[in-house]
Design a protein around this motif. Sequence first.
Motif, mmCIF file in Angstrom:
data_model
loop_
_atom_site.group_PDB
_atom_site.id
_atom_site.type_symbol
_atom_site.label_atom_id
_atom_site.label_comp_id
_atom_site.label_asym_id
_atom_site.label_seq_id
_atom_site.Cartn_x
_atom_site.Cartn_y
_atom_site.Cartn_z
ATOM 1 N N THR A 1 58.459 81.717 -61.216
ATOM 2 C CA THR A 1 58.117 81.054 -62.476
ATOM 3 C C THR A 1 58.231 79.547 -62.321
ATOM 4 O OG1 THR A 1 58.959 82.957 -63.694
ATOM 5 C CG2 THR A 1 58.660 80.934 -64.934
ATOM 6 N N LEU A 2 57.220 78.841 -62.781
ATOM 7 C CA LEU A 2 57.198 77.383 -62.730
ATOM 8 C C LEU A 2 57.978 76.837 -63.921
ATOM 9 C CD1 LEU A 2 55.942 74.976 -61.182
ATOM 10 C CD2 LEU A 2 54.049 75.086 -62.799
ATOM 11 N N SER A 3 58.933 75.948 -63.661
ATOM 12 C CA SER A 3 59.748 75.362 -64.741
ATOM 13 C C SER A 3 59.021 74.183 -65.381
ATOM 14 C CB SER A 3 61.102 74.901 -64.196
ATOM 15 O OG SER A 3 60.948 73.691 -63.478
ATOM 16 N N SER A 4 59.577 73.699 -66.488
ATOM 17 C CA SER A 4 58.990 72.547 -67.178
ATOM 18 C C SER A 4 59.070 71.276 -66.326
ATOM 19 C CB SER A 4 59.699 72.310 -68.514
ATOM 20 O OG SER A 4 61.078 72.041 -68.287
ATOM 21 N N LYS A 5 59.953 71.279 -65.318
ATOM 22 C CA LYS A 5 60.085 70.132 -64.409
ATOM 23 C C LYS A 5 59.171 70.261 -63.187
ATOM 24 C CE LYS A 5 64.885 69.095 -65.532
ATOM 25 N NZ LYS A 5 66.220 68.872 -64.977
ATOM 26 N N GLY A 6 58.341 71.296 -63.155
ATOM 27 C CA GLY A 6 57.424 71.482 -62.029
ATOM 28 C C GLY A 6 58.089 72.126 -60.826
ATOM 29 N N GLN A 7 59.252 72.744 -61.017
ATOM 30 C CA GLN A 7 59.963 73.389 -59.922
ATOM 31 C C GLN A 7 59.746 74.896 -59.989
ATOM 32 O OE1 GLN A 7 63.900 72.025 -60.858
ATOM 33 N NE2 GLN A 7 63.694 70.204 -59.584
ATOM 34 N N ILE A 8 59.818 75.522 -58.831
ATOM 35 C CA ILE A 8 59.673 76.972 -58.774
ATOM 36 C C ILE A 8 60.789 77.538 -57.909
ATOM 37 C CG2 ILE A 8 58.090 76.963 -56.790
ATOM 38 C CD1 ILE A 8 56.632 79.316 -58.249
ATOM 39 N N THR A 9 61.324 78.658 -58.338
ATOM 40 C CA THR A 9 62.324 79.350 -57.537
ATOM 41 C C THR A 9 61.580 80.331 -56.646
ATOM 42 O OG1 THR A 9 63.954 79.160 -59.284
ATOM 43 C CG2 THR A 9 64.344 80.846 -57.619
ATOM 44 N N ILE A 10 61.823 80.250 -55.358
ATOM 45 C CA ILE A 10 61.171 81.163 -54.424
ATOM 46 C C ILE A 10 61.955 82.478 -54.445
ATOM 47 C CG2 ILE A 10 60.515 81.553 -52.023
ATOM 48 C CD1 ILE A 10 60.350 78.469 -51.766
ATOM 49 N N PRO A 11 61.290 83.578 -54.756
ATOM 50 C CA PRO A 11 61.986 84.857 -54.849
ATOM 51 C C PRO A 11 62.717 85.223 -53.550
ATOM 52 C CG PRO A 11 59.780 85.019 -55.756
ATOM 53 C CD PRO A 11 59.877 83.689 -55.074
ATOM 54 N N LYS A 12 63.809 85.948 -53.702
ATOM 55 C CA LYS A 12 64.669 86.303 -52.580
ATOM 56 C C LYS A 12 63.896 86.986 -51.455
ATOM 57 C CE LYS A 12 68.833 88.771 -51.311
ATOM 58 N NZ LYS A 12 69.913 89.661 -51.744
ATOM 59 N N LYS A 13 63.020 87.912 -51.793
ATOM 60 C CA LYS A 13 62.261 88.642 -50.771
ATOM 61 C C LYS A 13 61.405 87.691 -49.924
ATOM 62 C CE LYS A 13 60.724 93.342 -50.781
ATOM 63 N NZ LYS A 13 61.873 94.089 -50.671
ATOM 64 N N ILE A 14 60.832 86.677 -50.568
ATOM 65 C CA ILE A 14 60.016 85.694 -49.850
ATOM 66 C C ILE A 14 60.906 84.811 -48.980
ATOM 67 C CG2 ILE A 14 58.424 83.735 -50.089
ATOM 68 C CD1 ILE A 14 57.234 86.502 -50.846
ATOM 69 N N ARG A 15 62.057 84.376 -49.515
ATOM 70 C CA ARG A 15 62.998 83.577 -48.719
ATOM 71 C C ARG A 15 63.438 84.349 -47.478
ATOM 72 N NH1 ARG A 15 65.578 82.937 -53.775
ATOM 73 N NH2 ARG A 15 67.434 83.988 -52.959
ATOM 74 N N GLU A 16 63.649 85.653 -47.638
ATOM 75 C CA GLU A 16 64.038 86.481 -46.487
ATOM 76 C C GLU A 16 62.907 86.554 -45.459
ATOM 77 O OE1 GLU A 16 65.129 90.122 -48.425
ATOM 78 O OE2 GLU A 16 67.178 89.431 -48.837
ATOM 79 N N LEU A 17 61.670 86.711 -45.928
ATOM 80 C CA LEU A 17 60.517 86.751 -45.016
ATOM 81 C C LEU A 17 60.370 85.446 -44.248
ATOM 82 C CD1 LEU A 17 57.862 88.521 -47.262
ATOM 83 C CD2 LEU A 17 58.862 89.428 -45.165
ATOM 84 N N LEU A 18 60.636 84.328 -44.928
ATOM 85 C CA LEU A 18 60.537 83.004 -44.302
ATOM 86 C C LEU A 18 61.775 82.664 -43.472
ATOM 87 C CD1 LEU A 18 59.146 80.909 -47.300
ATOM 88 C CD2 LEU A 18 57.894 81.630 -45.258
ATOM 89 N N LYS A 19 62.826 83.478 -43.636
ATOM 90 C CA LYS A 19 64.123 83.191 -43.013
ATOM 91 C C LYS A 19 64.604 81.804 -43.443
ATOM 92 C CE LYS A 19 63.393 86.313 -39.233
ATOM 93 N NZ LYS A 19 62.541 86.523 -38.144
#
Length: 84
Positions: free
Chosen positions: A5-23
């Motif tokens: 989800t994109l925040s009002s500040k233009g930031q996005i939290t990268i989901p855990k599963k994606i962070r794991e894939l990217l290591k």
Amino acid sequence: MITGTLSSKGQITIPKKIRELLKAEISDKIVFIPLGNGKVMISAQQNSATELFGMLKHKKLAKPVSLEEMESAIQKRRAKKNLQ
């Protein structure tokens, strides 16, 4: 499909599963590569060779390897990898 989800500040939290894939870990840099047609590829930023210098022990070669020898070795490795 995994979403963030994109925040009002233009930031996005990268989901855990994606962070794991990217290591990807805390304070790692994430690279956004525009592909066109509204698509973007994300990747964990790779360290440059200068940042990695000295991390591994190596044997000093008797003579430097030429660019042609390096290219030949790369092509042989790619061909071998594609056959497997």
